[in-house]
Design a protein around this motif. Structure first.
Motif, mmCIF file in Angstrom:
data_model
loop_
_atom_site.group_PDB
_atom_site.id
_atom_site.type_symbol
_atom_site.label_atom_id
_atom_site.label_comp_id
_atom_site.label_asym_id
_atom_site.label_seq_id
_atom_site.Cartn_x
_atom_site.Cartn_y
_atom_site.Cartn_z
ATOM 1 N N ALA A 38 -5.202 11.308 -32.912
ATOM 2 C CA ALA A 38 -5.489 12.849 -32.363
ATOM 3 C C ALA A 38 -5.920 13.600 -33.488
ATOM 4 N N ASP A 39 -5.334 13.812 -34.745
ATOM 5 C CA ASP A 39 -5.783 14.720 -35.866
ATOM 6 C C ASP A 39 -7.382 14.459 -35.788
ATOM 7 N N ARG A 40 -7.835 13.432 -36.058
ATOM 8 C CA ARG A 40 -9.221 12.875 -36.254
ATOM 9 C C ARG A 40 -10.086 13.388 -34.937
ATOM 10 N N ALA A 41 -9.485 13.003 -33.905
ATOM 11 C CA ALA A 41 -10.496 13.592 -32.734
ATOM 12 C C ALA A 41 -10.481 15.152 -32.632
ATOM 13 N N THR A 42 -9.388 15.865 -33.010
ATOM 14 C CA THR A 42 -9.251 17.163 -32.947
ATOM 15 C C THR A 42 -10.327 17.681 -34.081
ATOM 16 N N GLU A 43 -10.480 16.999 -35.169
ATOM 17 C CA GLU A 43 -11.445 17.559 -36.318
ATOM 18 C C GLU A 43 -12.952 17.276 -35.886
ATOM 19 N N ARG A 44 -13.018 16.105 -35.366
ATOM 20 C CA ARG A 44 -14.566 15.539 -35.187
ATOM 21 C C ARG A 44 -15.060 16.062 -33.742
ATOM 22 N N LEU A 45 -14.098 16.475 -32.499
ATOM 23 C CA LEU A 45 -14.699 16.898 -31.475
ATOM 24 C C LEU A 45 -14.655 18.323 -31.406
ATOM 25 N N PRO A 46 -15.882 19.144 -31.108
ATOM 26 C CA PRO A 46 -15.726 20.785 -30.926
ATOM 27 C C PRO A 46 -14.847 21.425 -29.889
ATOM 28 N N LEU A 47 -14.414 22.503 -29.866
ATOM 29 C CA LEU A 47 -13.892 23.210 -28.804
ATOM 30 C C LEU A 47 -15.029 23.459 -27.839
ATOM 31 N N PRO A 48 -14.655 23.494 -26.589
ATOM 32 C CA PRO A 48 -15.426 23.936 -25.275
ATOM 33 C C PRO A 48 -15.660 25.345 -25.503
ATOM 34 N N GLY A 49 -16.978 25.785 -24.999
ATOM 35 C CA GLY A 49 -16.984 27.065 -24.995
ATOM 36 C C GLY A 49 -17.787 27.762 -26.169
ATOM 37 N N THR A 50 -17.726 26.881 -27.401
ATOM 38 C CA THR A 50 -18.338 27.553 -28.590
ATOM 39 C C THR A 50 -19.456 26.933 -28.909
ATOM 40 N N GLY A 51 -20.448 26.726 -28.178
ATOM 41 C CA GLY A 51 -21.750 26.391 -28.365
ATOM 42 C C GLY A 51 -21.986 24.931 -28.655
ATOM 43 N N HIS A 77 -4.422 16.237 -25.200
ATOM 44 C CA HIS A 77 -4.297 16.572 -26.460
ATOM 45 C C HIS A 77 -5.335 17.620 -26.803
ATOM 46 N N LEU A 78 -6.412 17.406 -26.733
ATOM 47 C CA LEU A 78 -7.707 18.145 -26.887
ATOM 48 C C LEU A 78 -7.597 19.220 -26.248
ATOM 49 N N ASP A 79 -7.396 19.245 -24.947
ATOM 50 C CA ASP A 79 -7.266 20.364 -23.837
ATOM 51 C C ASP A 79 -6.146 21.454 -24.402
ATOM 52 N N ALA A 80 -5.093 20.645 -24.907
ATOM 53 C CA ALA A 80 -4.020 21.626 -25.332
ATOM 54 C C ALA A 80 -4.310 22.407 -26.684
ATOM 55 N N VAL A 81 -5.128 21.869 -27.543
ATOM 56 C CA VAL A 81 -5.498 22.488 -28.439
ATOM 57 C C VAL A 81 -6.499 23.638 -28.200
ATOM 58 N N ALA A 82 -7.428 23.254 -27.387
ATOM 59 C CA ALA A 82 -8.329 24.129 -26.885
ATOM 60 C C ALA A 82 -7.620 25.513 -26.062
ATOM 61 N N ILE A 83 -6.745 25.052 -25.594
ATOM 62 C CA ILE A 83 -5.962 26.330 -24.595
ATOM 63 C C ILE A 83 -5.294 27.297 -25.716
ATOM 64 N N LEU A 84 -4.617 26.453 -26.776
ATOM 65 C CA LEU A 84 -3.961 27.323 -27.733
ATOM 66 C C LEU A 84 -5.062 28.382 -28.516
ATOM 67 N N ALA A 85 -6.087 27.678 -28.842
ATOM 68 C CA ALA A 85 -7.176 28.550 -29.545
ATOM 69 C C ALA A 85 -7.607 29.584 -28.543
ATOM 70 N N GLN A 86 -7.899 29.384 -27.230
ATOM 71 C CA GLN A 86 -8.187 30.444 -26.441
ATOM 72 C C GLN A 86 -7.517 31.495 -26.179
ATOM 73 N N ALA A 87 -6.056 31.054 -26.238
ATOM 74 C CA ALA A 87 -5.002 32.197 -26.126
ATOM 75 C C ALA A 87 -5.048 32.998 -27.540
ATOM 76 N N ALA A 88 -5.405 32.395 -28.569
ATOM 77 C CA ALA A 88 -5.226 33.149 -29.893
ATOM 78 C C ALA A 88 -6.340 34.194 -29.790
ATOM 79 N N ASP A 89 -7.373 33.547 -29.343
ATOM 80 C CA ASP A 89 -8.961 34.451 -29.117
ATOM 81 C C ASP A 89 -8.498 35.639 -28.371
ATOM 82 N N ALA A 90 -7.610 35.334 -27.283
ATOM 83 C CA ALA A 90 -7.313 36.557 -26.394
ATOM 84 C C ALA A 90 -6.371 37.423 -26.889
#
Length: 349
Positions: A38-51, A77-90
Protein backbone atom coordinates in the motif's frame (compact mmCIF):
# COMPACT_ATOMS: atom_id res chain seq x y z
CA UNK A 1 -3.15 8.17 -21.90
CA UNK A 2 -4.65 4.82 -20.93
CA UNK A 3 -3.04 3.36 -24.03
CA UNK A 4 -3.69 3.00 -27.74
CA UNK A 5 -3.09 -0.73 -27.29
CA UNK A 6 -4.77 -1.20 -23.90
CA UNK A 7 -4.20 -4.92 -23.56
CA UNK A 8 -0.54 -4.98 -24.50
CA UNK A 9 1.93 -4.97 -21.59
CA UNK A 10 3.85 -1.70 -21.59
CA UNK A 11 7.02 -1.16 -19.62
CA UNK A 12 6.34 1.83 -17.34
CA UNK A 13 8.83 4.65 -17.49
CA UNK A 14 9.04 4.54 -13.69
CA UNK A 15 11.23 1.64 -12.50
CA UNK A 16 9.41 1.80 -9.17
CA UNK A 17 6.11 1.05 -10.87
CA UNK A 18 7.69 -1.83 -12.76
CA UNK A 19 8.89 -3.28 -9.46
CA UNK A 20 5.44 -2.71 -7.94
CA UNK A 21 3.82 -4.73 -10.72
CA UNK A 22 6.35 -7.51 -10.24
CA UNK A 23 5.60 -7.64 -6.52
CA UNK A 24 1.87 -7.53 -7.28
CA UNK A 25 2.29 -10.78 -9.19
CA UNK A 26 4.01 -12.32 -6.17
CA UNK A 27 1.08 -11.16 -4.01
CA UNK A 28 -1.56 -12.54 -6.37
CA UNK A 29 -4.64 -13.81 -4.58
CA UNK A 30 -3.44 -12.65 -1.16
CA UNK A 31 -4.96 -9.40 0.17
CA UNK A 32 -2.62 -9.30 3.17
CA UNK A 33 0.39 -9.40 0.86
CA UNK A 34 -1.29 -6.80 -1.34
CA UNK A 35 -1.78 -4.46 1.62
CA UNK A 36 1.94 -4.70 2.29
CA UNK A 37 2.33 -2.85 -1.04
CA UNK A 38 0.00 0.00 0.00
CA UNK A 39 2.69 2.54 0.89
CA UNK A 40 4.54 1.93 -2.38
CA UNK A 41 1.34 2.17 -4.40
CA UNK A 42 0.53 5.47 -2.66
CA UNK A 43 4.00 6.76 -3.49
CA UNK A 44 4.03 5.66 -7.12
CA UNK A 45 0.46 6.41 -8.23
CA UNK A 46 -0.67 10.06 -8.34
CA UNK A 47 -3.83 11.48 -6.82
CA UNK A 48 -6.80 11.95 -9.16
CA UNK A 49 -7.53 15.43 -10.43
CA UNK A 50 -3.97 16.66 -10.04
CA UNK A 51 -2.97 16.58 -13.71
CA UNK A 52 -1.91 12.92 -13.86
CA UNK A 53 -5.23 11.09 -13.57
CA UNK A 54 -4.56 8.98 -16.67
CA UNK A 55 -1.33 7.78 -15.06
CA UNK A 56 -3.23 6.75 -11.94
CA UNK A 57 -5.87 4.84 -13.89
CA UNK A 58 -3.28 3.21 -16.12
CA UNK A 59 -1.45 2.03 -13.01
CA UNK A 60 -4.66 0.61 -11.52
CA UNK A 61 -5.45 -1.12 -14.81
CA UNK A 62 -2.00 -2.69 -14.98
CA UNK A 63 -2.26 -3.88 -11.37
CA UNK A 64 -5.62 -5.45 -12.20
CA UNK A 65 -4.22 -7.06 -15.33
CA UNK A 66 -1.67 -8.75 -13.08
CA UNK A 67 -4.19 -9.78 -10.42
CA UNK A 68 -7.65 -8.53 -9.51
CA UNK A 69 -7.31 -9.38 -5.82
CA UNK A 70 -4.33 -7.03 -5.58
CA UNK A 71 -6.15 -4.26 -7.45
CA UNK A 72 -9.38 -4.74 -5.49
CA UNK A 73 -7.36 -4.48 -2.25
CA UNK A 74 -5.28 -1.43 -3.16
CA UNK A 75 -7.96 0.63 -4.96
CA UNK A 76 -10.00 1.53 -1.84
CA UNK A 77 -6.82 2.33 0.09
CA UNK A 78 -5.77 4.73 -2.66
CA UNK A 79 -9.29 6.16 -2.73
CA UNK A 80 -9.11 6.83 1.02
CA UNK A 81 -5.77 8.61 0.62
CA UNK A 82 -7.30 10.74 -2.14
CA UNK A 83 -10.38 11.56 -0.03
CA UNK A 84 -8.22 12.71 2.88
CA UNK A 85 -6.14 14.87 0.55
CA UNK A 86 -9.27 16.41 -0.98
CA UNK A 87 -10.65 17.15 2.50
CA UNK A 88 -7.38 18.80 3.52
CA UNK A 89 -7.43 20.90 0.34
CA UNK A 90 -10.98 21.98 1.23
CA UNK A 91 -9.74 23.27 4.60
CA UNK A 92 -10.84 20.44 6.86
CA UNK A 93 -8.58 19.10 9.60
CA UNK A 94 -8.02 15.42 8.86
CA UNK A 95 -5.82 12.66 10.29
CA UNK A 96 -2.66 11.62 8.44
CA UNK A 97 -3.14 8.97 5.77
CA UNK A 98 -0.79 6.51 7.45
CA UNK A 99 -1.26 2.77 7.58
CA UNK A 100 -3.80 0.91 5.44
CA UNK A 101 -7.34 2.10 4.81
CA UNK A 102 -10.80 1.00 3.74
CA UNK A 103 -13.78 3.09 2.63
CA UNK A 104 -17.18 1.93 3.90
CA UNK A 105 -20.15 3.93 2.65
CA UNK A 106 -22.71 1.21 1.88
CA UNK A 107 -26.06 1.01 3.61
CA UNK A 108 -28.20 -2.06 4.14
CA UNK A 109 -31.49 -3.13 5.67
CA UNK A 110 -31.32 -3.50 9.43
CA UNK A 111 -27.91 -1.79 9.62
CA UNK A 112 -27.47 1.81 10.70
CA UNK A 113 -24.40 3.62 12.02
CA UNK A 114 -25.06 6.84 13.93
CA UNK A 115 -22.74 9.68 14.93
CA UNK A 116 -23.12 11.95 17.94
CA UNK A 117 -20.90 14.81 19.12
CA UNK A 118 -17.86 13.88 21.20
CA UNK A 119 -15.01 15.73 22.83
CA UNK A 120 -12.66 18.18 21.07
CA UNK A 121 -14.56 18.24 17.79
CA UNK A 122 -14.61 14.46 17.42
CA UNK A 123 -17.64 12.26 16.82
CA UNK A 124 -18.69 9.08 18.60
CA UNK A 125 -20.04 6.25 16.46
CA UNK A 126 -22.40 3.47 17.48
CA UNK A 127 -24.35 1.00 15.37
CA UNK A 128 -23.71 -1.37 12.53
CA UNK A 129 -22.09 -0.89 9.13
CA UNK A 130 -22.54 -3.51 6.37
CA UNK A 131 -20.27 -4.47 3.48
CA UNK A 132 -16.88 -3.62 4.95
CA UNK A 133 -14.34 -5.25 2.65
CA UNK A 134 -11.10 -6.41 4.28
CA UNK A 135 -12.12 -4.84 7.61
CA UNK A 136 -10.23 -7.57 9.44
CA UNK A 137 -6.98 -6.55 7.70
CA UNK A 138 -6.89 -2.74 7.32
CA UNK A 139 -5.78 -0.37 10.07
CA UNK A 140 -8.30 2.44 9.62
CA UNK A 141 -11.40 3.27 7.64
CA UNK A 142 -13.46 6.13 6.33
CA UNK A 143 -17.08 5.30 7.18
CA UNK A 144 -20.31 7.15 6.61
CA UNK A 145 -22.59 7.62 9.61
CA UNK A 146 -25.96 9.29 10.12
CA UNK A 147 -26.05 12.59 11.99
CA UNK A 148 -29.84 12.84 11.70
CA UNK A 149 -32.66 11.25 9.69
CA UNK A 150 -31.48 12.67 6.36
CA UNK A 151 -27.77 13.47 6.48
CA UNK A 152 -24.61 11.39 6.65
CA UNK A 153 -21.07 12.43 7.46
CA UNK A 154 -17.75 10.78 6.65
CA UNK A 155 -15.68 9.81 9.69
CA UNK A 156 -12.14 8.45 10.03
CA UNK A 157 -11.95 5.64 12.60
CA UNK A 158 -9.22 3.42 14.02
CA UNK A 159 -10.40 -0.16 13.52
CA UNK A 160 -8.19 -1.40 16.37
CA UNK A 161 -10.39 0.43 18.90
CA UNK A 162 -11.93 -2.03 21.41
CA UNK A 163 -15.40 -0.80 20.48
CA UNK A 164 -15.05 -2.15 16.93
CA UNK A 165 -16.35 -5.68 16.44
CA UNK A 166 -16.43 -7.74 13.25
CA UNK A 167 -19.85 -9.16 12.44
CA UNK A 168 -19.32 -12.58 10.89
CA UNK A 169 -21.56 -12.87 7.83
CA UNK A 170 -21.74 -15.57 5.15
CA UNK A 171 -19.22 -15.12 2.34
CA UNK A 172 -19.61 -17.77 -0.34
CA UNK A 173 -18.12 -15.85 -3.26
CA UNK A 174 -16.15 -17.83 -5.84
CA UNK A 175 -14.68 -14.63 -7.26
CA UNK A 176 -12.30 -12.57 -5.13
CA UNK A 177 -12.81 -15.17 -2.39
CA UNK A 178 -10.24 -13.66 -0.01
CA UNK A 179 -11.45 -10.07 -0.42
CA UNK A 180 -14.12 -10.76 2.16
CA UNK A 181 -16.76 -8.26 3.20
CA UNK A 182 -18.03 -8.36 6.78
CA UNK A 183 -20.23 -6.17 8.89
CA UNK A 184 -18.87 -3.94 11.63
CA UNK A 185 -20.55 -3.25 14.94
CA UNK A 186 -19.27 -0.07 16.62
CA UNK A 187 -19.93 0.83 20.23
CA UNK A 188 -18.91 4.32 21.36
CA UNK A 189 -16.01 4.48 18.90
CA UNK A 190 -14.42 7.94 18.56
CA UNK A 191 -13.68 9.27 15.11
CA UNK A 192 -12.53 12.37 13.26
CA UNK A 193 -15.09 14.00 10.95
CA UNK A 194 -13.88 14.30 7.38
CA UNK A 195 -15.84 17.16 5.87
CA UNK A 196 -19.28 18.43 6.80
CA UNK A 197 -22.45 16.34 6.51
CA UNK A 198 -23.03 15.57 2.84
CA UNK A 199 -19.51 16.55 1.73
CA UNK A 200 -18.43 13.00 0.91
CA UNK A 201 -21.13 12.50 -1.73
CA UNK A 202 -21.15 16.02 -3.19
CA UNK A 203 -17.40 16.55 -3.69
CA UNK A 204 -16.19 16.04 -7.31
CA UNK A 205 -13.77 13.35 -6.16
CA UNK A 206 -16.68 11.00 -5.40
CA UNK A 207 -17.28 10.60 -9.12
CA UNK A 208 -13.58 10.33 -9.89
CA UNK A 209 -13.22 7.47 -7.43
CA UNK A 210 -15.88 5.55 -9.28
CA UNK A 211 -13.75 5.70 -12.40
CA UNK A 212 -10.77 4.29 -10.53
CA UNK A 213 -12.90 1.19 -10.02
CA UNK A 214 -13.68 1.14 -13.74
CA UNK A 215 -9.95 1.24 -14.48
CA UNK A 216 -9.59 -1.93 -12.42
CA UNK A 217 -12.40 -3.58 -14.38
CA UNK A 218 -10.62 -2.63 -17.60
CA UNK A 219 -7.39 -4.15 -16.31
CA UNK A 220 -9.08 -7.44 -15.53
CA UNK A 221 -10.36 -7.59 -19.09
CA UNK A 222 -6.91 -6.66 -20.38
CA UNK A 223 -5.53 -9.74 -18.65
CA UNK A 224 -8.14 -11.97 -20.29
CA UNK A 225 -7.47 -10.56 -23.75
CA UNK A 226 -3.73 -11.05 -23.31
CA UNK A 227 -4.49 -14.71 -22.64
CA UNK A 228 -6.57 -14.84 -25.83
CA UNK A 229 -3.68 -13.40 -27.84
CA UNK A 230 -1.31 -15.95 -26.33
CA UNK A 231 -3.67 -18.70 -27.44
CA UNK A 232 -3.67 -17.26 -30.96
CA UNK A 233 0.12 -17.62 -31.10
CA UNK A 234 0.21 -21.15 -29.68
CA UNK A 235 -1.67 -22.63 -32.62
CA UNK A 236 -2.99 -21.44 -35.94
CA UNK A 237 -6.22 -19.61 -35.11
CA UNK A 238 -9.26 -20.08 -37.33
CA UNK A 239 -11.41 -17.25 -38.57
CA UNK A 240 -13.73 -17.55 -35.57
CA UNK A 241 -10.83 -17.29 -33.13
CA UNK A 242 -9.50 -14.23 -34.94
CA UNK A 243 -12.95 -12.67 -34.95
CA UNK A 244 -13.30 -13.13 -31.19
CA UNK A 245 -9.85 -11.68 -30.56
CA UNK A 246 -10.73 -8.72 -32.76
CA UNK A 247 -14.01 -8.19 -30.93
CA UNK A 248 -12.20 -8.11 -27.58
CA UNK A 249 -9.61 -5.69 -28.95
CA UNK A 250 -12.22 -3.31 -30.32
CA UNK A 251 -14.18 -3.32 -27.08
CA UNK A 252 -11.10 -2.58 -24.96
CA UNK A 253 -9.81 0.08 -27.32
CA UNK A 254 -13.15 1.91 -27.17
CA UNK A 255 -13.32 1.64 -23.37
CA UNK A 256 -9.73 2.84 -22.98
CA UNK A 257 -10.42 5.83 -25.24
CA UNK A 258 -13.49 6.84 -23.21
CA UNK A 259 -11.59 6.44 -19.93
CA UNK A 260 -8.69 8.48 -21.30
CA UNK A 261 -11.04 11.27 -22.36
CA UNK A 262 -12.57 11.21 -18.88
CA UNK A 263 -9.15 11.52 -17.24
CA UNK A 264 -8.45 14.66 -19.28
CA UNK A 265 -11.81 16.09 -18.29
CA UNK A 266 -11.14 15.38 -14.61
CA UNK A 267 -7.77 17.12 -14.77
CA UNK A 268 -9.32 20.08 -16.59
CA UNK A 269 -11.84 20.58 -13.78
CA UNK A 270 -14.79 19.71 -16.02
CA UNK A 271 -16.16 16.78 -14.00
CA UNK A 272 -17.92 18.49 -11.14
CA UNK A 273 -21.33 19.87 -10.27
CA UNK A 274 -24.72 18.22 -10.64
CA UNK A 275 -23.76 16.06 -13.62
CA UNK A 276 -20.41 14.80 -12.32
CA UNK A 277 -21.72 11.46 -11.10
CA UNK A 278 -23.93 10.68 -14.15
CA UNK A 279 -21.01 11.54 -16.44
CA UNK A 280 -18.81 9.08 -14.61
CA UNK A 281 -21.55 6.45 -14.53
CA UNK A 282 -21.76 6.80 -18.31
CA UNK A 283 -18.04 6.07 -18.59
CA UNK A 284 -18.26 3.21 -16.08
CA UNK A 285 -21.07 1.71 -18.13
CA UNK A 286 -19.02 1.80 -21.32
CA UNK A 287 -16.12 0.09 -19.53
CA UNK A 288 -18.47 -2.45 -17.93
CA UNK A 289 -20.01 -3.39 -21.26
CA UNK A 290 -16.56 -3.78 -22.82
CA UNK A 291 -15.53 -6.13 -20.01
CA UNK A 292 -18.69 -8.20 -20.48
CA UNK A 293 -17.86 -8.43 -24.18
CA UNK A 294 -14.36 -9.65 -23.35
CA UNK A 295 -15.64 -12.23 -20.86
CA UNK A 296 -17.93 -13.70 -23.50
CA UNK A 297 -15.29 -13.57 -26.23
CA UNK A 298 -12.72 -15.26 -24.00
CA UNK A 299 -15.17 -17.99 -23.03
CA UNK A 300 -16.00 -18.71 -26.66
CA UNK A 301 -12.42 -18.47 -27.88
CA UNK A 302 -10.67 -20.48 -25.16
CA UNK A 303 -13.31 -23.03 -24.22
CA UNK A 304 -13.23 -25.03 -20.98
CA UNK A 305 -9.52 -25.89 -20.97
CA UNK A 306 -8.11 -22.80 -19.21
CA UNK A 307 -11.10 -22.69 -16.86
CA UNK A 308 -10.32 -26.18 -15.62
CA UNK A 309 -6.54 -26.31 -15.95
CA UNK A 310 -5.19 -22.81 -15.34
CA UNK A 311 -5.63 -21.36 -11.85
CA UNK A 312 -4.69 -17.83 -12.91
CA UNK A 313 -7.18 -17.72 -15.77
CA UNK A 314 -10.03 -19.34 -13.87
CA UNK A 315 -9.51 -16.96 -10.95
CA UNK A 316 -9.41 -13.93 -13.25
CA UNK A 317 -12.72 -14.88 -14.86
CA UNK A 318 -14.47 -15.43 -11.51
CA UNK A 319 -12.88 -12.33 -9.97
CA UNK A 320 -13.90 -10.06 -12.84
CA UNK A 321 -17.46 -11.39 -12.91
CA UNK A 322 -17.91 -10.55 -9.24
CA UNK A 323 -16.11 -7.21 -9.39
CA UNK A 324 -18.32 -6.07 -12.27
CA UNK A 325 -21.39 -6.50 -10.10
CA UNK A 326 -20.57 -3.19 -8.47
CA UNK A 327 -22.15 -1.87 -11.67
CA UNK A 328 -25.90 -1.39 -11.25
CA UNK A 329 -26.66 -2.25 -14.87
CA UNK A 330 -30.09 -0.98 -15.95
CA UNK A 331 -30.40 1.23 -12.86
CA UNK A 332 -27.21 3.03 -13.87
CA UNK A 333 -28.55 3.37 -17.42
CA UNK A 334 -31.72 4.94 -15.99
CA UNK A 335 -29.61 7.37 -13.95
CA UNK A 336 -27.75 8.44 -17.10
CA UNK A 337 -31.00 8.70 -19.05
CA UNK A 338 -32.49 10.99 -16.41
CA UNK A 339 -29.39 13.20 -16.51
CA UNK A 340 -29.58 13.39 -20.32
CA UNK A 341 -33.26 14.38 -20.07
CA UNK A 342 -32.24 17.03 -17.52
CA UNK A 343 -29.70 18.59 -19.87
CA UNK A 344 -26.40 16.79 -19.25
CA UNK A 345 -24.07 17.45 -22.21
CA UNK A 346 -23.99 14.63 -24.77
CA UNK A 347 -21.75 13.85 -27.73
CA UNK A 348 -24.60 13.28 -30.16
CA UNK A 349 -26.56 16.52 -29.77
Amino acid sequence: MIGLDPWSPQAPDDPGLTALLEDARAAAGDPVAALALADRATERLPLPGTGRTAELWRGLAELAAVDLTVARTLEPHLDAVAILAQAADAGYAVPPASGTWGVYAAEGPGARLEARPGDEGRLVLSGRKPWCSLAEHVDSALVTAWVDDERRILVAVDLSHPGVELVDEPWVARGLPRVRSTGLRLTDVPGVPVGDPGWYLTRPGFAWGGLGVAACWLGGAMGLTRRMRTAATEREPDQIGLSLLGKADMALTAAAAVLTEASSAVDAGLVEGEHAWPRCVRVRSVVHDACETVLTAAAHALGPGPLTGEEEHAARVADLQLYLRQHKAERDAALVGQAVADGMPVAWA
